[in-house]
Design an enzyme around this catalytic site. Structure first.
Site, PDB file in Angstrom:
ATOM      1  N   CYS A 106      -0.071   3.218 -42.235  1.00 39.87           N
ATOM      2  CA  CYS A 106       1.382   3.142 -42.354  1.00 39.87           C
ATOM      3  C   CYS A 106       1.794   1.781 -42.912  1.00 39.87           C
ATOM      4  O   CYS A 106       1.494   1.475 -44.060  1.00 39.87           O
ATOM      5  CB  CYS A 106       2.046   3.455 -41.008  1.00 39.87           C
ATOM      6  SG  CYS A 106       3.820   3.820 -41.165  1.00 39.87           S
ATOM      7  N   HIS A 134       0.000   8.765 -40.562  1.00 38.54           N
ATOM      8  CA  HIS A 134      -0.685   8.344 -39.334  1.00 38.54           C
ATOM      9  C   HIS A 134      -1.825   9.312 -39.012  1.00 38.54           C
ATOM     10  O   HIS A 134      -1.573  10.399 -38.471  1.00 38.54           O
ATOM     11  CB  HIS A 134       0.295   8.327 -38.162  1.00 38.54           C
ATOM     12  CG  HIS A 134       1.280   7.219 -38.198  1.00 38.54           C
ATOM     13  ND1 HIS A 134       1.066   6.009 -37.592  1.00 38.54           N
ATOM     14  CD2 HIS A 134       2.502   7.136 -38.796  1.00 38.54           C
ATOM     15  CE1 HIS A 134       2.108   5.221 -37.782  1.00 38.54           C
ATOM     16  NE2 HIS A 134       2.990   5.885 -38.522  1.00 38.54           N
ATOM     17  N   GLU A 192      -3.881   9.133 -36.614  1.00 42.98           N
ATOM     18  CA  GLU A 192      -3.969   9.279 -35.162  1.00 42.98           C
ATOM     19  C   GLU A 192      -2.915  10.239 -34.610  1.00 42.98           C
ATOM     20  O   GLU A 192      -2.983  10.620 -33.438  1.00 42.98           O
ATOM     21  CB  GLU A 192      -3.855   7.906 -34.482  1.00 42.98           C
ATOM     22  CG  GLU A 192      -2.468   7.306 -34.403  1.00 42.98           C
ATOM     23  CD  GLU A 192      -1.968   6.670 -35.700  1.00 42.98           C
ATOM     24  OE1 GLU A 192      -0.881   6.064 -35.652  1.00 42.98           O
ATOM     25  OE2 GLU A 192      -2.641   6.785 -36.740  1.00 42.98           O
TER      26      GLU A 192
END
Length: 206
Positions: free
Chosen positions: A79, A183, A185
Site C-alpha cells: 500500500c 493489501h 494480508e
C-alpha cells in the site's frame, strides 16, 4: 526471517497475523540492524505520504529500508509502502520518498463518479506471472484502500494493473523487489498465496 518494518505508520498486526497463519517466520522490528540482517523485508504503510516519510526518517530506518529495497534480498512494499518506494507523491509534493523506483503518484480523480478513497475488492490483470504472482490466476480479486495511485515510468517493472476510472499500476517487481498497492494480508486466499510465494523467495525456493 522476515523483518516487518515498524516505523510508526504501518498496518503491522494484520501482516504479522497473515504471516503466522502461513507458517512464515517473521518479526516486527524497529531496528536498522535487524532489517539489514533479515532474509527478507516487508514494508507496510498506512496514512499520508508525507507523515509516513517523516515517521520513517524520525525512526532512523530510512537508509536501512532503502538499502533493503535495493535488490539484495526479497522485499515487499504494501500500500503506502509501494508509494514510498518512489520519489514524490501529489499528496505531499514537498516530501521525498525512498526514490528506489521512478514514476508518478497522483490522486485518483474525484470527477469520475466513483468513491475516493478506492476501498474494496478489484480484479487485477497480472502482467508478470512469476515471483509473488506465481500460480495466481489472472483476474483475481484483491483488496484496496487508497486515494492515490501509481503510474510507473518503466512499464517493464509493472507486475499487475487494475482499473478504477483510471488505469492503476497495482503492483511492481524488479528482481527481488516487489510492491503492491493492494493489501495481500486482507485479500483472502489470493493474498495468502502471494505471501506464501514471497516466503518461498525468502527461503530461497525460487
Amino acid at each position: 526471517m522476515i523483518a516487518i518494518v515498524d516505523y510508526g505508520a504501518g498496518n503491522l498486526g494484520s501482516v504479522k497475523k497473515a504471516l503466522d497463519f502461513i507458517g512464515a517466520h517473521s518479526h516486527i522490528t524497529s531496528s536498522a540492524q535487524e532489517i539489514r540482517c533479515a532474509d527478507g523485508v516487508i514494508f507496510p504503510g498506512v496514512g499520508s505520504f508525507g507523515a509516513a516519510v517523516d515517521s520513517l526518517r524520525a525512526s532512523g530506518l530510512f537508509d536501512a529500508v532503502r538499502e533493503a529495497a535495493g535488490g539484495q534480498k526479497p522485499f515487499l512494499g504494501i500500500c503506502l509502502g509501494l508509494q514510498m518506494l518512489f520519489d514524490r507523491s501529489e499528496e505531499s509534493p514537498q516530501e521525498h520518498g525512498l526514490g528506489v523506483l521512478e514514476g508518478e503518484i497522483g490522486r485518483i480523480p474525484s470527477d469520475l463518479g466513483l468513491k475516493v478513497p478506492h476501498m474494496g475488492w478489484n480484479s487485477i490483470s497480472i502482467l508478470k506471472k512469476d515471483g509473488i504472482f506465481r500460480d495466481i490466476p489472472d483476474g483475481s480479486y484483491v483488496y484496496f484502500v487508497h486515494s492515490y495511485y501509481l503510474q510507473a515510468r518503466n512499464p517493464q517493472q509493472v507486475a499487475a494493473r487494475t482499473e478504477y476510472g483510471v488505469s492503476i499500476d497495482a503492483a511492481v517487481s524488479d528482481g527481488l523487489l516487489f510492491a503492491t498497492q493492494f493489501h495481500p494480508e486482507k485479500s483472502g486466499e489470493v493474498g495468502l498465496h502471494i505471501l506464501r510465494n514471497f516466503n518461498e523467495l525468502v527461503r530461497g525456493g525460487n
